[in-house]
Design a protein around this motif. Structure first.
Motif, PDB file in Angstrom:
ATOM      1  N   ILE A 116     -80.016  55.630  37.034  1.00 31.38           N
ATOM      2  CA  ILE A 116     -78.551  55.574  37.023  1.00 31.38           C
ATOM      3  C   ILE A 116     -78.019  56.436  35.885  1.00 31.38           C
ATOM      4  CG2 ILE A 116     -76.550  54.075  36.638  1.00 31.38           C
ATOM      5  CD1 ILE A 116     -78.122  51.861  38.122  1.00 31.38           C
ATOM      6  N   GLY A 117     -78.681  56.366  34.728  1.00 31.33           N
ATOM      7  CA  GLY A 117     -78.281  57.191  33.595  1.00 31.33           C
ATOM      8  C   GLY A 117     -78.342  58.673  33.909  1.00 31.33           C
ATOM      9  N   VAL A 165     -67.949  50.953  46.297  1.00 30.58           N
ATOM     10  CA  VAL A 165     -68.931  51.615  45.421  1.00 30.58           C
ATOM     11  C   VAL A 165     -68.481  51.539  43.968  1.00 30.58           C
ATOM     12  CG1 VAL A 165     -69.932  53.867  44.818  1.00 30.58           C
ATOM     13  CG2 VAL A 165     -69.916  53.108  47.194  1.00 30.58           C
ATOM     14  N   ALA A 166     -67.183  51.726  43.716  1.00 32.82           N
ATOM     15  CA  ALA A 166     -66.672  51.663  42.342  1.00 32.82           C
ATOM     16  C   ALA A 166     -66.952  50.296  41.720  1.00 32.82           C
ATOM     17  CB  ALA A 166     -65.171  51.955  42.331  1.00 32.82           C
ATOM     18  N   VAL A 167     -66.759  49.237  42.503  1.00 34.57           N
ATOM     19  CA  VAL A 167     -67.008  47.884  42.008  1.00 34.57           C
ATOM     20  C   VAL A 167     -68.514  47.623  41.899  1.00 34.57           C
ATOM     21  CG1 VAL A 167     -66.753  45.427  42.531  1.00 34.57           C
ATOM     22  CG2 VAL A 167     -64.809  46.968  42.841  1.00 34.57           C
ATOM     23  N   ALA A 168     -69.254  47.934  42.958  1.00 32.98           N
ATOM     24  CA  ALA A 168     -70.685  47.625  43.006  1.00 32.98           C
ATOM     25  C   ALA A 168     -71.475  48.342  41.916  1.00 32.98           C
ATOM     26  CB  ALA A 168     -71.248  47.967  44.387  1.00 32.98           C
ATOM     27  N   VAL A 169     -71.170  49.598  41.687  1.00 28.80           N
ATOM     28  CA  VAL A 169     -71.910  50.365  40.670  1.00 28.80           C
ATOM     29  C   VAL A 169     -71.650  49.781  39.280  1.00 28.80           C
ATOM     30  CG1 VAL A 169     -72.018  52.611  39.511  1.00 28.80           C
ATOM     31  CG2 VAL A 169     -72.124  52.483  41.993  1.00 28.80           C
ATOM     32  N   ARG A 170     -70.410  49.420  39.002  1.00 29.32           N
ATOM     33  CA  ARG A 170     -70.106  48.819  37.699  1.00 29.32           C
ATOM     34  C   ARG A 170     -70.801  47.474  37.524  1.00 29.32           C
ATOM     35  NH1 ARG A 170     -66.480  52.297  38.962  1.00 29.32           N
ATOM     36  NH2 ARG A 170     -65.327  53.481  37.417  1.00 29.32           N
ATOM     37  N   LEU A 203     -73.617  46.543  39.012  1.00 31.11           N
ATOM     38  CA  LEU A 203     -75.045  46.821  38.873  1.00 31.11           C
ATOM     39  C   LEU A 203     -75.364  47.326  37.470  1.00 31.11           C
ATOM     40  CD1 LEU A 203     -77.883  47.099  40.111  1.00 31.11           C
ATOM     41  CD2 LEU A 203     -77.231  49.418  40.809  1.00 31.11           C
ATOM     42  N   ILE A 204     -74.596  48.284  36.978  1.00 35.75           N
ATOM     43  CA  ILE A 204     -74.833  48.808  35.630  1.00 35.75           C
ATOM     44  C   ILE A 204     -74.671  47.698  34.602  1.00 35.75           C
ATOM     45  CG2 ILE A 204     -73.918  50.340  33.838  1.00 35.75           C
ATOM     46  CD1 ILE A 204     -73.367  52.388  36.061  1.00 35.75           C
ATOM     47  N   GLY A 205     -73.615  46.905  34.740  1.00 40.10           N
ATOM     48  CA  GLY A 205     -73.378  45.814  33.807  1.00 40.10           C
ATOM     49  C   GLY A 205     -74.517  44.816  33.797  1.00 40.10           C
ATOM     50  N   TYR A 206     -74.954  44.412  34.981  1.00 43.79           N
ATOM     51  CA  TYR A 206     -76.056  43.454  35.073  1.00 43.79           C
ATOM     52  C   TYR A 206     -77.324  44.009  34.430  1.00 43.79           C
ATOM     53  CZ  TYR A 206     -80.087  41.072  36.969  1.00 43.79           C
ATOM     54  OH  TYR A 206     -81.286  40.445  37.089  1.00 43.79           O
ATOM     55  N   VAL A 266     -75.079  46.411  21.287  1.00 43.42           N
ATOM     56  CA  VAL A 266     -74.292  47.509  21.852  1.00 43.42           C
ATOM     57  C   VAL A 266     -74.507  47.587  23.362  1.00 43.42           C
ATOM     58  CG1 VAL A 266     -73.991  50.022  21.880  1.00 43.42           C
ATOM     59  CG2 VAL A 266     -74.313  48.829  19.709  1.00 43.42           C
ATOM     60  N   VAL A 267     -75.752  47.502  23.776  1.00 42.71           N
ATOM     61  CA  VAL A 267     -76.081  47.598  25.200  1.00 42.71           C
ATOM     62  C   VAL A 267     -75.479  46.424  25.966  1.00 42.71           C
ATOM     63  CG1 VAL A 267     -77.980  47.604  26.868  1.00 42.71           C
ATOM     64  CG2 VAL A 267     -78.140  48.976  24.781  1.00 42.71           C
ATOM     65  N   ALA A 268     -75.591  45.220  25.429  1.00 37.03           N
ATOM     66  CA  ALA A 268     -75.005  44.049  26.092  1.00 37.03           C
ATOM     67  C   ALA A 268     -73.484  44.170  26.151  1.00 37.03           C
ATOM     68  CB  ALA A 268     -75.410  42.767  25.370  1.00 37.03           C
ATOM     69  N   ALA A 269     -72.873  44.642  25.077  1.00 37.32           N
ATOM     70  CA  ALA A 269     -71.415  44.805  25.063  1.00 37.32           C
ATOM     71  C   ALA A 269     -70.966  45.801  26.124  1.00 37.32           C
ATOM     72  CB  ALA A 269     -70.951  45.246  23.683  1.00 37.32           C
ATOM     73  N   ILE A 270     -71.685  46.918  26.248  1.00 40.48           N
ATOM     74  CA  ILE A 270     -71.346  47.906  27.281  1.00 40.48           C
ATOM     75  C   ILE A 270     -71.532  47.289  28.667  1.00 40.48           C
ATOM     76  CG2 ILE A 270     -72.006  50.121  28.299  1.00 40.48           C
ATOM     77  CD1 ILE A 270     -72.742  51.039  25.446  1.00 40.48           C
ATOM     78  N   GLY A 271     -72.565  46.477  28.825  1.00 43.20           N
ATOM     79  CA  GLY A 271     -72.779  45.793  30.099  1.00 43.20           C
ATOM     80  C   GLY A 271     -71.625  44.873  30.447  1.00 43.20           C
ATOM     81  N   TRP A 272     -71.148  44.106  29.471  1.00 44.17           N
ATOM     82  CA  TRP A 272     -70.012  43.206  29.720  1.00 44.17           C
ATOM     83  C   TRP A 272     -68.738  43.982  30.016  1.00 44.17           C
ATOM     84  CZ3 TRP A 272     -70.486  38.657  31.462  1.00 44.17           C
ATOM     85  CH2 TRP A 272     -71.576  37.866  31.101  1.00 44.17           C
ATOM     86  N   VAL A 273     -68.524  45.088  29.330  1.00 42.26           N
ATOM     87  CA  VAL A 273     -67.352  45.922  29.619  1.00 42.26           C
ATOM     88  C   VAL A 273     -67.424  46.447  31.052  1.00 42.26           C
ATOM     89  CG1 VAL A 273     -66.214  48.123  29.047  1.00 42.26           C
ATOM     90  CG2 VAL A 273     -66.880  46.542  27.229  1.00 42.26           C
ATOM     91  N   SER A 274     -68.605  46.820  31.478  1.00 41.56           N
ATOM     92  CA  SER A 274     -68.788  47.302  32.841  1.00 41.56           C
ATOM     93  C   SER A 274     -68.476  46.204  33.866  1.00 41.56           C
ATOM     94  CB  SER A 274     -70.228  47.803  33.021  1.00 41.56           C
ATOM     95  OG  SER A 274     -70.412  48.313  34.311  1.00 41.56           O
ATOM     96  N   ILE A 275     -68.931  45.007  33.610  1.00 41.35           N
ATOM     97  CA  ILE A 275     -68.650  43.887  34.523  1.00 41.35           C
ATOM     98  C   ILE A 275     -67.158  43.559  34.528  1.00 41.35           C
ATOM     99  CG2 ILE A 275     -68.990  41.402  34.850  1.00 41.35           C
ATOM    100  CD1 ILE A 275     -71.949  41.886  34.187  1.00 41.35           C
ATOM    101  N   ILE A 276     -66.529  43.576  33.375  1.00 43.69           N
ATOM    102  CA  ILE A 276     -65.090  43.318  33.302  1.00 43.69           C
ATOM    103  C   ILE A 276     -64.319  44.398  34.067  1.00 43.69           C
ATOM    104  CG2 ILE A 276     -63.110  43.274  31.712  1.00 43.69           C
ATOM    105  CD1 ILE A 276     -65.074  41.876  29.696  1.00 43.69           C
ATOM    106  N   ALA A 277     -64.763  45.652  33.948  1.00 40.13           N
ATOM    107  CA  ALA A 277     -64.121  46.743  34.686  1.00 40.13           C
ATOM    108  C   ALA A 277     -64.272  46.536  36.191  1.00 40.13           C
ATOM    109  CB  ALA A 277     -64.719  48.089  34.272  1.00 40.13           C
ATOM    110  N   ALA A 278     -65.443  46.070  36.629  1.00 37.38           N
ATOM    111  CA  ALA A 278     -65.662  45.807  38.051  1.00 37.38           C
ATOM    112  C   ALA A 278     -64.728  44.704  38.542  1.00 37.38           C
ATOM    113  CB  ALA A 278     -67.118  45.422  38.303  1.00 37.38           C
ATOM    114  N   ILE A 279     -64.608  43.651  37.766  1.00 38.85           N
ATOM    115  CA  ILE A 279     -63.717  42.547  38.141  1.00 38.85           C
ATOM    116  C   ILE A 279     -62.271  43.035  38.182  1.00 38.85           C
ATOM    117  CG2 ILE A 279     -62.804  40.305  37.385  1.00 38.85           C
ATOM    118  CD1 ILE A 279     -65.676  39.760  36.274  1.00 38.85           C
ATOM    119  N   PHE A 280     -61.890  43.858  37.207  1.00 37.38           N
ATOM    120  CA  PHE A 280     -60.540  44.424  37.191  1.00 37.38           C
ATOM    121  C   PHE A 280     -60.278  45.231  38.462  1.00 37.38           C
ATOM    122  CE2 PHE A 280     -57.903  48.153  36.278  1.00 37.38           C
ATOM    123  CZ  PHE A 280     -56.700  47.524  35.976  1.00 37.38           C
TER     124      PHE A 280
END
Length: 123
Positions: free
Chosen positions: A8-9, A42-47, A49-52, A66-80
């Motif tokens: 993914i990276g 795809v926009a929601v699912a990818v965020r 997946l990356i967050g998880y 840092v990695v966990a924080a970025i993961g949570w931001v990604s999940i919050i973005a998906a929910i948004f």
């Protein structure tokens, strides 16, 4: 699963490089497909997946907080994006693709750096 984070990276970094070099290539593609349900999905699912993945494997990296924080931001973005709904998602996409090329290139640089960071954390 760590390999999946790396893949993914690489995909994110490659997309970032393409946007940096030629922003209209990807932005026009997104603009053409903004009305299709799969793009929102795809926009929601990818965020998600990356967050998880980032949260799940944060402890095995050199930067777990840092990695966990970025993961949570990604999940919050998906929910948004999910709560945003289809109509507002289309408006958001229209706004984003309407940005000038300089702003697109800056976003591409950010995406490239983020993708490279995802690859770095699995090494």
């Amino acid at each position: 699963m760590r390999l999946l984070i790396g893949l993914i990276g690489v995909a994110v970094a490659f997309s970032g490089l393409v946007i940096t070099a030629e922003p209209r290539l990807i932005l026009d593609f997104i603009d053409r497909h903004k009305k299709q349900l799969w793009l929102h999905f795809v926009a929601v699912a990818v965020r998600l997946l990356i967050g998880y993945l980032l949260i799940e494997y944060a402890d095995s990296t050199d930067f777990p907080l840092v990695v966990a924080a970025i993961g949570w931001v990604s999940i919050i973005a998906a929910i948004f994006l999910l709560i945003l709904g289809r109509v507002n998602f289309k408006k958001l996409i229209s706004w984003a693709v309407g940005l000038n090329d300089t702003q697109g290139r800056l976003a591409g640089i950010f995406a490239t750096l983020f993708g490279a960071f995802m690859v770095y954390i699995i090494l």
